[in-house]
Design a protein around this motif. Structure first.
Motif, PDB file in Angstrom:
ATOM      1  N   ASP A 114      19.001  25.228  28.664  1.00 51.27           N
ATOM      2  CA  ASP A 114      20.430  25.444  28.453  1.00 51.27           C
ATOM      3  C   ASP A 114      21.261  24.184  28.695  1.00 51.27           C
ATOM      4  O   ASP A 114      22.489  24.246  28.641  1.00 51.27           O
ATOM      5  CB  ASP A 114      20.915  26.581  29.360  1.00 51.27           C
ATOM      6  CG  ASP A 114      20.220  27.885  29.072  1.00 51.27           C
ATOM      7  OD1 ASP A 114      20.644  28.583  28.148  1.00 51.27           O
ATOM      8  OD2 ASP A 114      19.229  28.205  29.764  1.00 51.27           O
ATOM      9  N   GLN A 174      19.859  40.315  34.402  1.00 51.81           N
ATOM     10  CA  GLN A 174      19.771  40.477  35.857  1.00 51.81           C
ATOM     11  C   GLN A 174      18.481  41.137  36.320  1.00 51.81           C
ATOM     12  O   GLN A 174      18.464  41.883  37.306  1.00 51.81           O
ATOM     13  CB  GLN A 174      21.002  41.223  36.419  1.00 51.81           C
ATOM     14  CG  GLN A 174      22.289  40.447  36.236  1.00 51.81           C
ATOM     15  CD  GLN A 174      23.493  41.210  36.774  1.00 51.81           C
ATOM     16  OE1 GLN A 174      24.433  41.481  36.028  1.00 51.81           O
ATOM     17  NE2 GLN A 174      23.459  41.547  38.058  1.00 51.81           N
ATOM     18  N   ASP A 225      16.084  37.589  32.305  1.00 50.99           N
ATOM     19  CA  ASP A 225      16.795  37.279  33.536  1.00 50.99           C
ATOM     20  C   ASP A 225      18.308  37.295  33.326  1.00 50.99           C
ATOM     21  O   ASP A 225      19.062  37.566  34.266  1.00 50.99           O
ATOM     22  CB  ASP A 225      16.342  35.942  34.133  1.00 50.99           C
ATOM     23  CG  ASP A 225      16.313  34.809  33.129  1.00 50.99           C
ATOM     24  OD1 ASP A 225      15.577  34.923  32.136  1.00 50.99           O
ATOM     25  OD2 ASP A 225      17.017  33.807  33.336  1.00 50.99           O
ATOM     26  N   THR A 226      18.788  37.054  32.085  1.00 51.28           N
ATOM     27  CA  THR A 226      20.224  37.141  31.827  1.00 51.28           C
ATOM     28  C   THR A 226      20.745  38.544  32.092  1.00 51.28           C
ATOM     29  O   THR A 226      21.892  38.727  32.501  1.00 51.28           O
ATOM     30  CB  THR A 226      20.541  36.730  30.375  1.00 51.28           C
ATOM     31  OG1 THR A 226      20.005  35.439  30.138  1.00 51.28           O
ATOM     32  CG2 THR A 226      22.037  36.700  30.118  1.00 51.28           C
ATOM     33  N   TYR A 283      24.114  31.828  36.794  1.00 50.04           N
ATOM     34  CA  TYR A 283      24.754  31.630  35.485  1.00 50.04           C
ATOM     35  C   TYR A 283      25.181  32.950  34.856  1.00 50.04           C
ATOM     36  O   TYR A 283      26.100  33.003  34.039  1.00 50.04           O
ATOM     37  CB  TYR A 283      23.811  30.875  34.541  1.00 50.04           C
ATOM     38  CG  TYR A 283      22.699  31.705  33.950  1.00 50.04           C
ATOM     39  CD1 TYR A 283      22.884  32.408  32.765  1.00 50.04           C
ATOM     40  CD2 TYR A 283      21.449  31.779  34.569  1.00 50.04           C
ATOM     41  CE1 TYR A 283      21.860  33.169  32.217  1.00 50.04           C
ATOM     42  CE2 TYR A 283      20.429  32.530  34.034  1.00 50.04           C
ATOM     43  CZ  TYR A 283      20.639  33.228  32.861  1.00 50.04           C
ATOM     44  OH  TYR A 283      19.625  33.989  32.331  1.00 50.04           O
ATOM     45  N   LYS A 284      24.492  34.059  35.230  1.00 48.49           N
ATOM     46  CA  LYS A 284      24.824  35.362  34.641  1.00 48.49           C
ATOM     47  C   LYS A 284      26.282  35.733  34.877  1.00 48.49           C
ATOM     48  O   LYS A 284      26.904  36.416  34.053  1.00 48.49           O
ATOM     49  CB  LYS A 284      23.951  36.459  35.234  1.00 48.49           C
ATOM     50  CG  LYS A 284      22.460  36.303  34.977  1.00 48.49           C
ATOM     51  CD  LYS A 284      21.748  35.818  36.199  1.00 48.49           C
ATOM     52  CE  LYS A 284      20.237  35.896  36.056  1.00 48.49           C
ATOM     53  NZ  LYS A 284      19.544  35.005  36.986  1.00 48.49           N
ATOM     54  N   GLY A 336      19.940  31.912  27.246  1.00 52.79           N
ATOM     55  CA  GLY A 336      21.014  32.681  27.837  1.00 52.79           C
ATOM     56  C   GLY A 336      22.376  32.209  27.384  1.00 52.79           C
ATOM     57  O   GLY A 336      23.285  33.014  27.168  1.00 52.79           O
ATOM     58  N   HIS A 394      23.353  39.823  28.404  1.00 54.71           N
ATOM     59  CA  HIS A 394      23.650  40.414  29.709  1.00 54.71           C
ATOM     60  C   HIS A 394      23.909  41.918  29.543  1.00 54.71           C
ATOM     61  O   HIS A 394      23.930  42.439  28.420  1.00 54.71           O
ATOM     62  CB  HIS A 394      24.868  39.733  30.329  1.00 54.71           C
ATOM     63  CG  HIS A 394      26.169  40.162  29.734  1.00 54.71           C
ATOM     64  ND1 HIS A 394      26.506  39.927  28.406  1.00 54.71           N
ATOM     65  CD2 HIS A 394      27.233  40.832  30.267  1.00 54.71           C
ATOM     66  CE1 HIS A 394      27.710  40.425  28.163  1.00 54.71           C
ATOM     67  NE2 HIS A 394      28.168  40.976  29.261  1.00 54.71           N
ATOM     68  N   ILE A 448      28.362  34.202  32.167  1.00 59.17           N
ATOM     69  CA  ILE A 448      28.141  34.860  30.876  1.00 59.17           C
ATOM     70  C   ILE A 448      28.968  36.139  30.797  1.00 59.17           C
ATOM     71  O   ILE A 448      29.647  36.408  29.794  1.00 59.17           O
ATOM     72  CB  ILE A 448      26.645  35.171  30.676  1.00 59.17           C
ATOM     73  CG1 ILE A 448      25.792  33.895  30.715  1.00 59.17           C
ATOM     74  CG2 ILE A 448      26.435  35.953  29.386  1.00 59.17           C
ATOM     75  CD1 ILE A 448      25.990  32.966  29.557  1.00 59.17           C
TER      76      ILE A 448
END
Length: 387
Positions: free
Chosen positions: A255, A86, A83-84, A321-322, A275, A42, A325
């Motif tokens: 995941d 963003q 995508d983690t 989910y980010k 991720g 992230h 994290i």
């Protein structure tokens, strides 16, 4: 004695949670040998930046790069600008471009493995034709390759809108694969992660989409290092893994079921691009090194306790989910504050984050219980849970 904290529950009550003694996870001397493993990292937002929804991303570069150094110290590779980080949810292209360049330079300095996503998220939501789409991909490909990172060809929302069938995907990807310098990782991201990618590879029927995908892989196998599949369907992944052309890796993006898929079965296993590895890095590292030693019991002991946390972080709506994290990075002391680009720290409720706290502790992932409790209490106070 470890501290206790009062955590909220869905029924409006609070319950006491005493933290376990912290687990000491030894740092490895080198990356694991028997699996390639990437953590999709992230980005930490600049607390002085105007990181509201729709604003250009303002990144805390020192903290963001420091977190990547932490992942490399755990023996993991970094999957950058995925995508983690963003992509499509707050991280705009100028910030992405700078992130790729800075992270690749950092990887070179420390000898860390890095791959980075090239996509089309800087283009308008709808493109006029495949030429415009390919040009968009090429712009980002150039940045990744010049930075010295391995290319991950990300799934494209614009291509999902433009394509009318499998042949349209094949034409675009063939043009891109013809010009890459080194074998790439192809990215199949399911609609649970991004609803705009529904029907990718030309069909909403998973069997038909898989056959389309395999056709592309067979035609261009020498240009493909592996495929990163995030469909949260372990049985599908096992079947796909068996059907891949020789030499093409499967990097699990599941995941939910990663321990089984990484451990493997019948002399077949998945590598990893996950991720959740950003949240469980020391446990993931310990598990992977246990596999190197042939110690499946130690693998299970390290990784299986992380699964309840992973399934919680990636619960629907999965694309948030980010938030979990970044929250855990803050709770564990890897960043000074819990702010995210695009204001995405509001993507999960305080109840969700409280449960993430419980599960992370049970998995032995809170290295400093006093710090974790202090930060969690401050969040609960701001949220109005404690007075």
């Amino acid at each position: 004695m470890t501290p206790t904290i009062q955590l909220p529950q869905a029924d409006g009550s609070v319950s006491a949670h005493r933290l376990r003694d912290p687990v000491t996870w030894p740092l490895p001397a080198s990356p694991p040998r028997t699996r390639i493993a990437y953590a999709a990292a992230h980005v930490a937002a600049d607390p002085f930046g105007d990181n509201v929804p729709g604003a250009p991303a303002s990144i805390d570069w020192s903290t963001t790069l420091g977190f990547r150094r932490y992942l490399w110290s755990c023996g993991l590779g970094v999957a950058e600008a995925m995508d983690t980080a963003q992509r499509g949810m707050g991280l705009n292209w100028p910030a992405t471009r700078e992130l790729i360049r800075r992270s690749a330079a950092e990887a070179k300095a420390v000898g860390g493995r890095i791959a980075a996503g090239a996509g089309t998220d800087h283009l308008p939501a709808e493109v006029s034709d495949s030429d415009q789409l390919v040009s968009g991909y090429e712009e980002q490909l150039e940045v990744v390759q010049e930075a010295g990172a391995q290319v991950i060809l990300m799934a494209s929302r614009q291509l999902a809108t433009l394509a009318r069938g499998p042949e349209d995907y094949h034409k675009v990807y063939a043009r891109l694969l013809d010009q890459v310098d080194d074998p790439v990782i192809l990215h199949w991201l399911g609609p649970m992660f991004d609803p705009a990618l529904s029907g990718y590879w030309g069909s909403t029927d998973i069997a038909a989409a898989t056959e389309s995908f395999l056709t592309l892989l067979r035609e261009h196998a020498t240009k493909i290092d592996g495929v990163k599949v995030s469909l949260l369907d372990a049985e599908h992944e096992v079947r796909l893994r068996a059907a891949l052309p020789e030499g093409v890796r499967l990097y699990t993006g599941d995941d939910f079921n990663y321990p089984r898929l990484i451990k493997g079965e019948s002399d077949s296993s998945s590598d990893a691009l996950l991720g959740v590895f950003a949240a469980i890095a020391p446990a993931a590292s310990a598990a992977l090194h246990a596999l190197d030693r042939g110690d499946e019991a130690a693998f299970d002991n390290a990784l299986l306790p992380t699964v309840p946390l992973a399934r919680h972080l990636f619960t629907a709506p999965t694309y948030y989910y980010k938030t979990g994290i970044a929250f855990l990075a803050w709770i564990c002391g890897h960043q000074p504050g819990f702010t995210m680009v695009g204001g995405l720290q509001s993507g999960r409720s305080v109840l969700h984050l409280a449960e993430a706290f419980r599960l992370a502790d049970r998995a032995g992932l809170l290295p400093d219980p006093e710090l974790a409790v202090s930060r969690m209490r401050s969040l609960l106070h701001v949220a109005g849970v404690t007075r």
